[in-house]
Design an enzyme around this catalytic site. Sequence first.
Site, PDB file in Angstrom:
ATOM      1  N   PRO A  88      -3.568   1.254   9.485  1.00  0.00           N
ATOM      2  CA  PRO A  88      -4.975   1.430   9.879  1.00  0.00           C
ATOM      3  C   PRO A  88      -5.203   2.609  10.817  1.00  0.00           C
ATOM      4  O   PRO A  88      -6.321   3.111  10.902  1.00  0.00           O
ATOM      5  CB  PRO A  88      -5.330   0.098  10.543  1.00  0.00           C
ATOM      6  CG  PRO A  88      -4.065  -0.667  10.715  1.00  0.00           C
ATOM      7  CD  PRO A  88      -3.033  -0.065   9.822  1.00  0.00           C
ATOM      8  N   GLU A 115       2.058  -8.421  10.245  1.00  0.00           N
ATOM      9  CA  GLU A 115       1.620  -7.579  11.371  1.00  0.00           C
ATOM     10  C   GLU A 115       1.946  -6.112  11.141  1.00  0.00           C
ATOM     11  O   GLU A 115       1.666  -5.261  11.980  1.00  0.00           O
ATOM     12  CB  GLU A 115       2.257  -8.048  12.676  1.00  0.00           C
ATOM     13  CG  GLU A 115       1.682  -9.340  13.249  1.00  0.00           C
ATOM     14  CD  GLU A 115       0.169  -9.300  13.368  1.00  0.00           C
ATOM     15  OE1 GLU A 115      -0.360  -8.341  13.962  1.00  0.00           O
ATOM     16  OE2 GLU A 115      -0.491 -10.225  12.850  1.00  0.00           O
ATOM     17  N   ARG A 152      -7.072  10.732 -10.915  1.00  0.00           N
ATOM     18  CA  ARG A 152      -8.142  11.472 -11.601  1.00  0.00           C
ATOM     19  C   ARG A 152      -8.128  12.961 -11.308  1.00  0.00           C
ATOM     20  O   ARG A 152      -8.803  13.737 -11.983  1.00  0.00           O
ATOM     21  CB  ARG A 152      -9.526  10.859 -11.353  1.00  0.00           C
ATOM     22  CG  ARG A 152      -9.847  10.582  -9.921  1.00  0.00           C
ATOM     23  CD  ARG A 152     -11.121   9.788  -9.749  1.00  0.00           C
ATOM     24  NE  ARG A 152     -12.292  10.601 -10.038  1.00  0.00           N
ATOM     25  CZ  ARG A 152     -13.151  10.363 -11.029  1.00  0.00           C
ATOM     26  NH1 ARG A 152     -12.986   9.343 -11.817  1.00  0.00           N
ATOM     27  NH2 ARG A 152     -14.185  11.147 -11.215  1.00  0.00           N
ATOM     28  N   ASP A 167     -18.244  15.805  -9.576  1.00  0.00           N
ATOM     29  CA  ASP A 167     -18.039  14.678  -8.663  1.00  0.00           C
ATOM     30  C   ASP A 167     -18.513  15.019  -7.251  1.00  0.00           C
ATOM     31  O   ASP A 167     -18.377  16.158  -6.812  1.00  0.00           O
ATOM     32  CB  ASP A 167     -16.546  14.325  -8.562  1.00  0.00           C
ATOM     33  CG  ASP A 167     -16.082  13.424  -9.689  1.00  0.00           C
ATOM     34  OD1 ASP A 167     -16.948  12.851 -10.375  1.00  0.00           O
ATOM     35  OD2 ASP A 167     -14.868  13.299  -9.854  1.00  0.00           O
TER      36      ASP A 167
END
Length: 254
Positions: A88, A115, A152, A167
């Site tokens: 994170p 964790e 992609r 895009d």
Amino acid sequence: MRFFVFTIFPGYFDCFKNYGIVSKAIKSGKVEINTVNLRDFTEDKHRTVDDVVYGGGPGMLLKPEPIFKAYDYVKTISKNPYVLITEPWGRRFDQEFAKELSQKQDIVIICGRYEGVDERVKSIVDEEVSIGDFILSGGEPAAVVIMDSVVRLIPQVLSEEESLKVDSFSDGLLGYPNYTRPPEFRGMKVPEVLLSGNHKLISLWRRFMQLKKTYEKRPDLLEKAVLSLEDKKMLEYIYKGKNFEDYLKGEKIA
Ligand code: SAH
């Protein structure tokens, strides 16, 4: 390109591999998505992949041994894989990051669980990657997000109709709005210009709408975008709350 995803839930990726562009890219041999089951690299009879945290505290951590053994195994297949770990606090994943990764030959993605992982695993990692400021229960959904957007970008994975050039983010701006048939639906009309068949006018309108959408929804992107003189002129109109027709009148084009 080959991916090697280190996970304790290899089945998690079955669905991802079987649909749409990713499935086509795998079938045509442009990409391999290999799951590496960390439990295959354990030695005890319970195939233990986790252990308690030194120093106390809640939860469990992924042990280093299975991850290092899985890495040694991948090194017998790939000389120099680029190693990512989902965290994170990692570098925020975005289109630029995806482009960089699409240039690599082989990529390892280590998916944390519980964790997280033992800190010593970082010695084999090139980059930590986060998909946003929130906590997932494991790295697998992040790995899916990363692989989907990288696949992609691999040359020839998208057909011409699915072209990358239109895009959002491909040129630093958001995409323009699109319509399909019917020309009028529940009182809502497709913008006249799109039915005009005038390609020069359509591409001007699309550019104007891209700039307008980016200004309204993600003005931060405009600071980094590469803008032409024409773009800057359009933006002057957009900043004043003017529409495309105003711009055309001012410009005497079309
Ligand atoms: N204890 C950690 C959270 C662990 S979540 C902390 O306090 O920050 C379990 C695992 O999910 C992590 O090891 C990581 O691999 C993955 N993960 C969680 N959130 C993520 C995010 N935003 N981006 C990428 N991976 C994430």
